[in-house]
Design a protein around this motif. Structure first.
Motif, PDB file in Angstrom:
ATOM      1  N   VAL A   1      61.221 116.022  57.815  1.00 46.30           N
ATOM      2  CA  VAL A   1      61.993 114.792  57.973  1.00 46.30           C
ATOM      3  C   VAL A   1      61.462 113.723  57.031  1.00 46.30           C
ATOM      4  CG1 VAL A   1      62.495 112.882  59.562  1.00 46.30           C
ATOM      5  CG2 VAL A   1      62.710 115.253  60.337  1.00 46.30           C
ATOM      6  N   ARG A   2      60.146 113.588  56.988  1.00 43.55           N
ATOM      7  CA  ARG A   2      59.540 112.576  56.126  1.00 43.55           C
ATOM      8  C   ARG A   2      59.818 112.873  54.649  1.00 43.55           C
ATOM      9  NH1 ARG A   2      55.720 108.629  57.056  1.00 43.55           N
ATOM     10  NH2 ARG A   2      55.444 107.425  55.150  1.00 43.55           N
ATOM     11  N   ALA A   3      59.773 114.155  54.272  1.00 45.47           N
ATOM     12  CA  ALA A   3      60.029 114.523  52.884  1.00 45.47           C
ATOM     13  C   ALA A   3      61.461 114.182  52.474  1.00 45.47           C
ATOM     14  CB  ALA A   3      59.771 116.011  52.673  1.00 45.47           C
ATOM     15  N   LEU A   4      62.417 114.438  53.362  1.00 43.14           N
ATOM     16  CA  LEU A   4      63.807 114.111  53.054  1.00 43.14           C
ATOM     17  C   LEU A   4      64.017 112.605  53.014  1.00 43.14           C
ATOM     18  CD1 LEU A   4      65.823 116.742  55.127  1.00 43.14           C
ATOM     19  CD2 LEU A   4      65.062 116.867  52.756  1.00 43.14           C
ATOM     20  N   ARG A   5      63.379 111.885  53.922  1.00 42.31           N
ATOM     21  CA  ARG A   5      63.497 110.424  53.918  1.00 42.31           C
ATOM     22  C   ARG A   5      62.989 109.846  52.603  1.00 42.31           C
ATOM     23  NH1 ARG A   5      59.780 106.128  57.021  1.00 42.31           N
ATOM     24  NH2 ARG A   5      58.880 106.163  54.936  1.00 42.31           N
ATOM     25  N   ASP A   6      61.851 110.359  52.144  1.00 40.95           N
ATOM     26  CA  ASP A   6      61.254 109.852  50.913  1.00 40.95           C
ATOM     27  C   ASP A   6      62.078 110.215  49.675  1.00 40.95           C
ATOM     28  OD1 ASP A   6      59.225 108.797  52.416  1.00 40.95           O
ATOM     29  OD2 ASP A   6      57.766 110.359  51.928  1.00 40.95           O
ATOM     30  N   ALA A   7      62.776 111.342  49.727  1.00 40.62           N
ATOM     31  CA  ALA A   7      63.514 111.811  48.552  1.00 40.62           C
ATOM     32  C   ALA A   7      64.873 111.139  48.403  1.00 40.62           C
ATOM     33  CB  ALA A   7      63.697 113.323  48.621  1.00 40.62           C
ATOM     34  N   GLY A   8      65.423 110.595  49.472  1.00 44.45           N
ATOM     35  CA  GLY A   8      66.727 109.951  49.399  1.00 44.45           C
ATOM     36  C   GLY A   8      66.670 108.648  48.629  1.00 44.45           C
ATOM     37  N   SER A   9      67.844 108.151  48.243  1.00 37.83           N
ATOM     38  CA  SER A   9      67.894 106.923  47.436  1.00 37.83           C
ATOM     39  C   SER A   9      68.274 105.689  48.252  1.00 37.83           C
ATOM     40  CB  SER A   9      68.890 107.097  46.282  1.00 37.83           C
ATOM     41  OG  SER A   9      70.207 107.276  46.774  1.00 37.83           O
ATOM     42  N   VAL A  10      68.405 105.839  49.569  1.00 38.84           N
ATOM     43  CA  VAL A  10      68.664 104.695  50.439  1.00 38.84           C
ATOM     44  C   VAL A  10      67.547 104.618  51.476  1.00 38.84           C
ATOM     45  CG1 VAL A  10      71.155 104.758  50.108  1.00 38.84           C
ATOM     46  CG2 VAL A  10      70.143 106.031  51.993  1.00 38.84           C
ATOM     47  N   ALA A  11      67.237 103.406  51.910  1.00 41.49           N
ATOM     48  CA  ALA A  11      66.157 103.204  52.874  1.00 41.49           C
ATOM     49  C   ALA A  11      66.624 103.562  54.279  1.00 41.49           C
ATOM     50  CB  ALA A  11      65.692 101.751  52.835  1.00 41.49           C
ATOM     51  N   LEU A  12      65.937 104.515  54.904  1.00 41.91           N
ATOM     52  CA  LEU A  12      66.286 104.964  56.242  1.00 41.91           C
ATOM     53  C   LEU A  12      65.015 105.115  57.067  1.00 41.91           C
ATOM     54  CD1 LEU A  12      68.814 107.795  55.294  1.00 41.91           C
ATOM     55  CD2 LEU A  12      69.415 105.548  56.219  1.00 41.91           C
ATOM     56  N   THR A  13      65.176 105.138  58.385  1.00 44.40           N
ATOM     57  CA  THR A  13      64.043 105.393  59.270  1.00 44.40           C
ATOM     58  C   THR A  13      63.900 106.896  59.486  1.00 44.40           C
ATOM     59  OG1 THR A  13      65.372 105.323  61.295  1.00 44.40           O
ATOM     60  CG2 THR A  13      64.518 103.215  60.468  1.00 44.40           C
ATOM     61  N   ASN A  14      62.743 107.294  59.968  1.00 44.45           N
ATOM     62  CA  ASN A  14      62.542 108.706  60.294  1.00 44.45           C
ATOM     63  C   ASN A  14      63.544 109.164  61.352  1.00 44.45           C
ATOM     64  OD1 ASN A  14      60.304 109.101  58.557  1.00 44.45           O
ATOM     65  ND2 ASN A  14      58.925 108.202  60.066  1.00 44.45           N
ATOM     66  N   ALA A  15      63.862 108.296  62.301  1.00 51.12           N
ATOM     67  CA  ALA A  15      64.795 108.659  63.371  1.00 51.12           C
ATOM     68  C   ALA A  15      66.213 108.852  62.842  1.00 51.12           C
ATOM     69  CB  ALA A  15      64.784 107.591  64.465  1.00 51.12           C
ATOM     70  N   GLU A  16      66.584 108.103  61.822  1.00 58.68           N
ATOM     71  CA  GLU A  16      67.924 108.271  61.247  1.00 58.68           C
ATOM     72  C   GLU A  16      68.032 109.596  60.499  1.00 58.68           C
ATOM     73  OE1 GLU A  16      69.673 103.905  60.152  1.00 58.68           O
ATOM     74  OE2 GLU A  16      67.820 104.486  59.125  1.00 58.68           O
ATOM     75  N   VAL A  17      66.970 109.963  59.804  1.00 58.53           N
ATOM     76  CA  VAL A  17      66.961 111.222  59.056  1.00 58.53           C
ATOM     77  C   VAL A  17      66.782 112.410  59.998  1.00 58.53           C
ATOM     78  CG1 VAL A  17      65.759 112.563  57.280  1.00 58.53           C
ATOM     79  CG2 VAL A  17      66.115 110.108  56.988  1.00 58.53           C
ATOM     80  N   GLY A  18      65.937 112.245  61.017  1.00 58.76           N
ATOM     81  CA  GLY A  18      65.664 113.333  61.960  1.00 58.76           C
ATOM     82  C   GLY A  18      65.814 112.868  63.385  1.00 58.76           C
ATOM     83  N   PRO A  19      67.036 112.855  63.917  1.00 60.14           N
ATOM     84  CA  PRO A  19      67.268 112.300  65.256  1.00 60.14           C
ATOM     85  C   PRO A  19      66.714 113.130  66.404  1.00 60.14           C
ATOM     86  CG  PRO A  19      69.261 113.323  64.424  1.00 60.14           C
ATOM     87  CD  PRO A  19      68.275 113.335  63.295  1.00 60.14           C
ATOM     88  N   CYS A  20      66.408 114.398  66.142  1.00 59.58           N
ATOM     89  CA  CYS A  20      65.959 115.269  67.228  1.00 59.58           C
ATOM     90  C   CYS A  20      64.711 116.023  66.767  1.00 59.58           C
ATOM     91  CB  CYS A  20      67.085 116.241  67.588  1.00 59.58           C
ATOM     92  SG  CYS A  20      66.925 117.000  69.199  1.00 59.58           S
ATOM     93  N   GLN A  21      63.545 115.411  67.000  1.00 61.53           N
ATOM     94  CA  GLN A  21      62.278 115.995  66.586  1.00 61.53           C
ATOM     95  C   GLN A  21      61.455 116.382  67.809  1.00 61.53           C
ATOM     96  OE1 GLN A  21      60.250 113.771  63.352  1.00 61.53           O
ATOM     97  NE2 GLN A  21      62.023 112.399  63.390  1.00 61.53           N
TER      98      GLN A  21
END
Length: 239
Positions: free
Chosen positions: A60-80
């Protein structure tokens, strides 16, 4: 009124630990380099660790960091989930359920904010998420073209053919595949690649989007450099 079709792709793999996250992050990097607003989405992730004081799945963190828009970990990975095991089992250990509608709404919310959404599945293509649905059902909900990450190791040809058949059986389009070197000591890698190219093109008209070797530093930019620019332009409708 039905929701507008999503733009992007759904990344699945021939098995777990075959490089789905690396490829997904590389796709996001490639999109961002071309000025597109893009985001990664990992709807279900099992196995968390403490990163910057927050319990978060490393994918989840890797995808959040690779995207070009600012998102929270919960937005990228809602079910962890904390335990690194099959997601429906990890959910049961925490007394939780994986809600299909919640996952789909999360994807739609992100898709409305970006030009391209890269959704990474969990494990292989058909992983149970609840008593009556699995990751393949969720891929159907999204309706995105599918990218298959093939882990290059003994048995990969059969795993790739079975995965491709399962994707087609769900009425989804296998838009392409990426070969990722899992076993650097694999015998006859070139011959295996040639067979994969021939069979996936013959049976599914699916092009190879790239071949990723073992990299000393598999950062998104390094993996993206191994991908086929022209094929990615077709995948994302930029050709």
């Amino acid at each position: 009124m039905s929701a507008a079709p999503m733009r992007g792709c759904f990344v699945t793999g021939t098995d777990t630990e075959v490089g789905k996250t690396r490829v997904s992050a590389a796709l996001l990097h490639w999109l961002g380099e071309r000025g597109l607003r893009c985001a990664g989405y990992k709807p279900v992730a099992a196995g968390t660790e403490s990163i910057d004081g927050e319990a978060v799945n490393e994918d989840v963190r890797a995808l959040r960091d690779a995207g070009s828009v600012a998102l929270t970990n919960a937005e990228v990975g809602p079910c962890q989930f904390e335990a690194a095991c099959a997601p429906h089992i990890a959910a049961a250990l925490e007394g939780r359920t994986i809600e299909r509608a919640v996952l789909l709404q999360g994807a739609r919310t992100l898709a409305a904010q970006v030009d391209q959404l890269v959704v990474e599945g969990v494990g292989g293509f058909c992983v149970p998420l609840g008593p009556d649905f699995d990751s393949a059902d969720f891929a159907v909900d999204l309706g995105l073209p599918v990218v298959l990450v093939v882990g290059l190791r003994l048995g990969c040809i059969n795993h790739a053919m079975l995965s491709a058949e399962a994707i087609r059986a769900r009425g989804l389009r296998l838009a392409g595949w990426v070969a990722n070197t899992v076993d650097a000591a694999m015998l006859q890698p070139d011959e295996n690649l040639a067979t994969l190219r021939h069979e996936l093109a013959r049976r599914h008209q699916a092009p190879c989007l790239g071949v990723v070797p073992r990299l000393a530093s598999p950062e998104p930019a390094a993996v993206a450099a191994c991908l086929d620019d022209s094929a990615l332009r077709v995948l994302f409708g930029l050709a």
